[in-house]
Design a protein around this motif. Structure first.
Motif, PDB file in Angstrom:
ATOM      1  N   SER A   1      -6.040   0.296 -16.957  1.00 19.70           N
ATOM      2  CA  SER A   1      -4.648   0.546 -16.599  1.00 19.70           C
ATOM      3  C   SER A   1      -3.685   0.280 -17.750  1.00 19.70           C
ATOM      4  CB  SER A   1      -4.261  -0.286 -15.378  1.00 19.70           C
ATOM      5  OG  SER A   1      -4.573  -1.624 -15.606  1.00 19.70           O
TER       6      SER A   1
ATOM      7  N   THR B   1     -10.004  -3.607 -14.705  1.00 19.72           N
ATOM      8  CA  THR B   1      -8.682  -3.095 -14.316  1.00 19.72           C
ATOM      9  C   THR B   1      -7.711  -3.182 -15.488  1.00 19.72           C
ATOM     10  OG1 THR B   1      -8.718  -5.110 -12.999  1.00 19.72           O
ATOM     11  CG2 THR B   1      -8.193  -3.095 -11.856  1.00 19.72           C
ATOM     12  N   LEU B   2      -7.799  -4.268 -16.254  1.00 22.05           N
ATOM     13  CA  LEU B   2      -6.922  -4.398 -17.415  1.00 22.05           C
ATOM     14  C   LEU B   2      -7.128  -3.223 -18.379  1.00 22.05           C
ATOM     15  CD1 LEU B   2      -5.297  -6.761 -19.347  1.00 22.05           C
ATOM     16  CD2 LEU B   2      -7.411  -6.370 -20.579  1.00 22.05           C
TER      17      LEU B   2
ATOM     18  N   VAL C   1     -14.450  -7.780 -13.156  1.00 24.22           N
ATOM     19  CA  VAL C   1     -13.590  -6.884 -12.363  1.00 24.22           C
ATOM     20  C   VAL C   1     -12.185  -6.837 -12.963  1.00 24.22           C
ATOM     21  CG1 VAL C   1     -12.501  -6.520 -10.122  1.00 24.22           C
ATOM     22  CG2 VAL C   1     -14.892  -7.217 -10.245  1.00 24.22           C
ATOM     23  N   MET C   2     -11.642  -8.024 -13.300  1.00 26.85           N
ATOM     24  CA  MET C   2     -10.279  -8.063 -13.812  1.00 26.85           C
ATOM     25  C   MET C   2     -10.193  -7.435 -15.207  1.00 26.85           C
ATOM     26  SD  MET C   2      -8.492 -11.248 -12.065  1.00 26.85           S
ATOM     27  CE  MET C   2      -9.094 -12.703 -12.814  1.00 26.85           C
TER      28      MET C   2
ATOM     29  N   VAL D   1       0.819  -1.205   0.000  1.00 29.96           N
ATOM     30  CA  VAL D   1       0.000   0.000   0.000  1.00 29.96           C
ATOM     31  C   VAL D   1       0.858   1.263   0.000  1.00 29.96           C
ATOM     32  CG1 VAL D   1      -1.715   1.294   1.346  1.00 29.96           C
ATOM     33  CG2 VAL D   1      -1.958  -1.165   1.062  1.00 29.96           C
TER      34      VAL D   1
ATOM     35  N   ILE E   1       1.173   3.674  -3.032  1.00 29.33           N
ATOM     36  CA  ILE E   1      -0.077   4.380  -3.326  1.00 29.33           C
ATOM     37  C   ILE E   1      -0.280   5.511  -2.321  1.00 29.33           C
ATOM     38  CG2 ILE E   1      -2.573   4.101  -3.536  1.00 29.33           C
ATOM     39  CD1 ILE E   1      -1.912   1.076  -4.140  1.00 29.33           C
TER      40      ILE E   1
ATOM     41  N   ILE F   1      -2.526  10.906 -10.372  1.00 27.97           N
ATOM     42  CA  ILE F   1      -2.462   9.466 -10.118  1.00 27.97           C
ATOM     43  C   ILE F   1      -3.409   9.081  -8.975  1.00 27.97           C
ATOM     44  CG2 ILE F   1      -0.940   7.567  -9.415  1.00 27.97           C
ATOM     45  CD1 ILE F   1       1.330   9.014 -10.883  1.00 27.97           C
TER      46      ILE F   1
ATOM     47  N   GLN G   1      -4.162   6.989 -18.704  1.00 29.04           N
ATOM     48  CA  GLN G   1      -2.754   6.586 -18.701  1.00 29.04           C
ATOM     49  C   GLN G   1      -1.925   7.468 -19.629  1.00 29.04           C
ATOM     50  OE1 GLN G   1      -0.893   4.354 -17.115  1.00 29.04           O
ATOM     51  NE2 GLN G   1      -2.390   3.206 -15.940  1.00 29.04           N
TER      52      GLN G   1
ATOM     53  N   THR H   1     -14.303  -0.385  -9.539  1.00 29.18           N
ATOM     54  CA  THR H   1     -14.213  -1.794  -9.158  1.00 29.18           C
ATOM     55  C   THR H   1     -15.295  -2.132  -8.138  1.00 29.18           C
ATOM     56  OG1 THR H   1     -11.831  -1.624  -9.443  1.00 29.18           O
ATOM     57  CG2 THR H   1     -12.632  -3.583  -8.353  1.00 29.18           C
TER      58      THR H   1
ATOM     59  N   VAL I   1     -10.363   3.935 -10.332  1.00 31.56           N
ATOM     60  CA  VAL I   1     -10.263   2.473 -10.398  1.00 31.56           C
ATOM     61  C   VAL I   1     -10.987   1.824  -9.213  1.00 31.56           C
ATOM     62  CG1 VAL I   1      -8.677   0.508 -10.315  1.00 31.56           C
ATOM     63  CG2 VAL I   1      -8.100   2.514 -11.682  1.00 31.56           C
ATOM     64  N   LEU I   2     -10.747   2.360  -8.012  1.00 33.68           N
ATOM     65  CA  LEU I   2     -11.351   1.767  -6.813  1.00 33.68           C
ATOM     66  C   LEU I   2     -12.868   1.886  -6.827  1.00 33.68           C
ATOM     67  CD1 LEU I   2      -9.117   2.514  -3.719  1.00 33.68           C
ATOM     68  CD2 LEU I   2      -9.739   0.326  -4.729  1.00 33.68           C
TER      69      LEU I   2
ATOM     70  N   ILE J   1     -18.329  -4.885  -8.516  1.00 35.19           N
ATOM     71  CA  ILE J   1     -18.539  -5.956  -7.538  1.00 35.19           C
ATOM     72  C   ILE J   1     -19.930  -5.842  -6.918  1.00 35.19           C
ATOM     73  CG2 ILE J   1     -17.782  -6.916  -5.321  1.00 35.19           C
ATOM     74  CD1 ILE J   1     -14.978  -6.032  -5.980  1.00 35.19           C
TER      75      ILE J   1
ATOM     76  N   ASN K   1      -5.084  -8.164  -7.943  1.00 30.87           N
ATOM     77  CA  ASN K   1      -5.254  -7.982  -9.380  1.00 30.87           C
ATOM     78  C   ASN K   1      -5.116  -6.515  -9.769  1.00 30.87           C
ATOM     79  OD1 ASN K   1      -6.115  -8.663 -12.135  1.00 30.87           O
ATOM     80  ND2 ASN K   1      -7.872  -7.433 -11.553  1.00 30.87           N
TER      81      ASN K   1
ATOM     82  N   ASN L   1      -1.884  -4.705 -12.041  1.00 28.10           N
ATOM     83  CA  ASN L   1      -2.074  -3.777 -13.148  1.00 28.10           C
ATOM     84  C   ASN L   1      -1.588  -2.373 -12.809  1.00 28.10           C
ATOM     85  OD1 ASN L   1      -3.327  -5.122 -15.449  1.00 28.10           O
ATOM     86  ND2 ASN L   1      -4.873  -5.682 -13.954  1.00 28.10           N
ATOM     87  N   PHE L   2      -1.064  -2.206 -11.579  1.00 29.49           N
ATOM     88  CA  PHE L   2      -0.508  -0.927 -11.161  1.00 29.49           C
ATOM     89  C   PHE L   2       0.914  -0.869 -11.715  1.00 29.49           C
ATOM     90  CE2 PHE L   2       1.192   1.539  -7.266  1.00 29.49           C
ATOM     91  CZ  PHE L   2       1.050   2.738  -7.913  1.00 29.49           C
TER      92      PHE L   2
ATOM     93  N   PHE M   1      -6.450   6.446  -9.208  1.00 32.26           N
ATOM     94  CA  PHE M   1      -6.697   5.347  -8.288  1.00 32.26           C
ATOM     95  C   PHE M   1      -8.105   5.377  -7.736  1.00 32.26           C
ATOM     96  CE2 PHE M   1      -2.661   3.418  -8.070  1.00 32.26           C
ATOM     97  CZ  PHE M   1      -3.036   2.146  -7.728  1.00 32.26           C
TER      98      PHE M   1
END
Lengths: 252, 280
Positions: free
Chosen positions: A193, A189-190, A185-186, A9, A12, A228, A210, A239, A235-236, A243, B104, B108-109, A232
């Motif tokens: 990012s 992120t793919l 979810v995956m 962590v 970040i 950045i 990016q 995600t 993304v969070l 979910i 995951n 990807n970070f 994040f």
């Protein structure tokens, strides 16, 4: 365990601190804090555009990839064992073929040399991510499918007069939901990012988050930290939404 | 496998065809294009590209540096991720799910965000660098170096290691552990004599995929060190998009060589990683 988690962590947290710092040089922690850079970022139209572009590509990728991959995984598992074996092999390819190699190939193919121009548009990203994301669906969904007695379910279902489509919809698809959530979810992120495809194939024509981070990286350290941190947060939040939305569907 | 009639068969194939078409257009064709371009020089078929790379100390050096960094970070990731995955296995299912999703996100970070975070922490005036200097442990630390790359790569490699090893641990079922315990085996003896031998093929497979992942890393290295790093992917990027060194055919040749290096062990790993009941 806690230590490892803390180490993961830490980077970040450092970026987030830096984004809110007034001055941070030559000391372990910042001298003071401000939201100046965050507000400067949110006032930048390039930022809003990049967030929009990234979300468009990521959501587009989710919709297109799951619509194309999930039916194929299902029919291959249920009806075509040979196709299933081939899919298992195809899906490992992105591990053996780095994304920069595939990006090179896409650059050669879809820049108009062969009459098709996809590069520079979001479409090349949305479709280009499918081979990379396929294994993210394949592995967890296959785990779900292996856990159910498929032959017995189909025999019993047909005996009471249910069509295969009905059996799929009422029994098979609900049982692969947990795997599908993991895949979604995956996949998200793919898509959000990725830098390699975005940089080589669309670049400045369709700047994603990016790309924007790359553009800013030469400038103010504070501003890019704020960027950045915001990335994040996107993304969070996204995600969590994926979910939340999909696990609610399972419960109902 | 389930038997279906003629009509059902056609409908079922129709579900699979879009997927196969996309894989062909966006995976098989791009690879074929790279391969084809690698055997052309200035429009005529030739093996000169290969001769140029295999005869160049500079380009061979890139393969050597990439290889060393990848092997080292794959080993680091395996050693660190293995115990974490074992601890994770004992946690409640909900916690497992959350940690796996975050791992995951972490894998990807990469690219600019990751490079930038490490510069803040371990750059010339980074927090950790300053702490270490104050503690008298180091004089200085250069993050923009091969050692720096090893640090940064390890970050996402460890997370990927957890993701790869975790499912394999399913092979160590509670009854195996119980049986060993009943016969008086200590934890250490259990892992040395039973656990590790069972997991060895999966661990070898995970090591190969970690190695491949590091070999293919471009964004992070580009963001941290740029063209100063002599890595295969950096050279490919430079030959593709560079102003001075642009030579697309040579880029495709390096890419082909990279794929050849990776594909042989990965295909082997496929056989190692395959679950025993794969005919189900």
């Amino acid at each position: 365990m806690g230590l490892v988690f803390a180490v993961q962590v830490l980077p970040i947290a450092a970026v987030a601190l830096n984004g809110f710092a007034t001055e941070w040089a030559g000391s372990v922690l910042p001298v003071g804090y401000t939201t100046q850079y965050m507000s400067q970022l949110f006032a930048d139209p390039r930022f809003t555009q990049a967030v929009g572009n990234s979300l468009l590509v990521a959501v587009g990728s989710l919709v297109v990839t799951s619509t194309i991959c999930v039916p194929a995984i299902l029919v291959a598992h249920c009806y075509f064992p040979i196709l299933d074996r081939w899919m298992g092999a195809l899906i490992i390819l992105p591990y053996a073929v780095p994304s920069i190699v595939l990006a090179l190939g896409l650059l050669r193919l879809y820049s108009g040399n062969y009459g098709v121009v996809l590069n520079g548009t979001p479409w090349v990203l949305i479709f280009g991510y499918i081979p990379l994301a396929a294994s993210l669906y394949y592995v967890p969904i296959k785990n779900n499918l292996r856990a159910i007695a498929l032959t017995e379910i189909f025999e019993a279902g047909r005996l009471v007069g249910a069509s295969d489509l009905a059996i799929m919809r009422r029994i098979v698809i609900p049982s692969i939901m947990p795997g599908l959530v993991v895949g979604l979810v995956m996949n998200f992120t793919l898509a959000i990012s990725d830098f390699v495809y975005a940089n080589l194939l669309v670049g400045g024509h369709f700047p994603t988050l990016q790309i924007f981070i790359g553009v800013l990286s030469g400038g103010s350290g504070r501003l890019i930290s704020a960027l950045i941190t915001a990335y994040f947060a996107v993304v969070l939040i996204a995600t969590s939404i994926v979910i939340w939305a999909t696990s609610r569907k399972i419960a109902s | 496998m389930i038997e279906i009639g003629r009509r059902g068969r056609i409908i079922a194939w129709a579900c699979a065809i879009p997927f196969l078409a996309v894989i062909f257009l966006f995976e098989v064709m791009p690879l074929a294009a790279v391969l084809t371009n690698s055997v052309f020089k200035e429009g005529v078929p030739s093996v000169l590209n290969y001769a140029e790379i295999l005869g160049s100390r500079f380009y061979l050096g890139a393969f050597r540096v990439s290889f060393s960094i990848s092997l080292l970070t794959a080993l680091i990731a395996l050693v660190v991720a293995f115990p974490i995955a074992i601890i994770l296995r004992r946690m409640p299912g909900r916690v497992q799910d959350i940690i796996l999703v975050f791992s995951n996100i972490g894998t990807n970070f990469t690219g600019y965000p990751l490079a930038f975070a490490f510069v803040i922490l371990m750059g010339v005036s980074g927090s950790i660098t300053l702490l270490l200097i104050e503690a008298g442990l180091v004089k200085d630390f250069n993050i923009y170096s091969t050692a720096g790359l090893v640090f940064v790569y390890s970050y996402f490699q460890i997370l990927l290691g957890i993701l790869l090893i975790f499912p394999a641990l399913g092979a160590i079922t509670p009854d195996i552990e119980e049986a060993a315990k009943l016969m008086g085996a200590s934890r250490w003896l259990f892992w040395r004599r039973i656990g590790l031998p069972i997991l060895a093929p999966s661990l070898a497979g995970a090591l190969l995929l970690l190695f491949a992942n590091a070999m293919g890393t471009y964004a992070t290295a580009e963001a941290l060190v740029g063209s100063g790093a002599n890595l295969v992917t950096i050279r490919i990027g430079e030959l593709t998009a560079g102003d001075v060194f642009s030579d697309p055919n040579l880029a495709d040749t390096m890419a082909t060589l990279l794929v050849i290096i990776l594909i042989i062990p990965i295909v082997a790993a496929q056989f190692l990683l395959k679950p025993k009941d794969s005919n189900a």
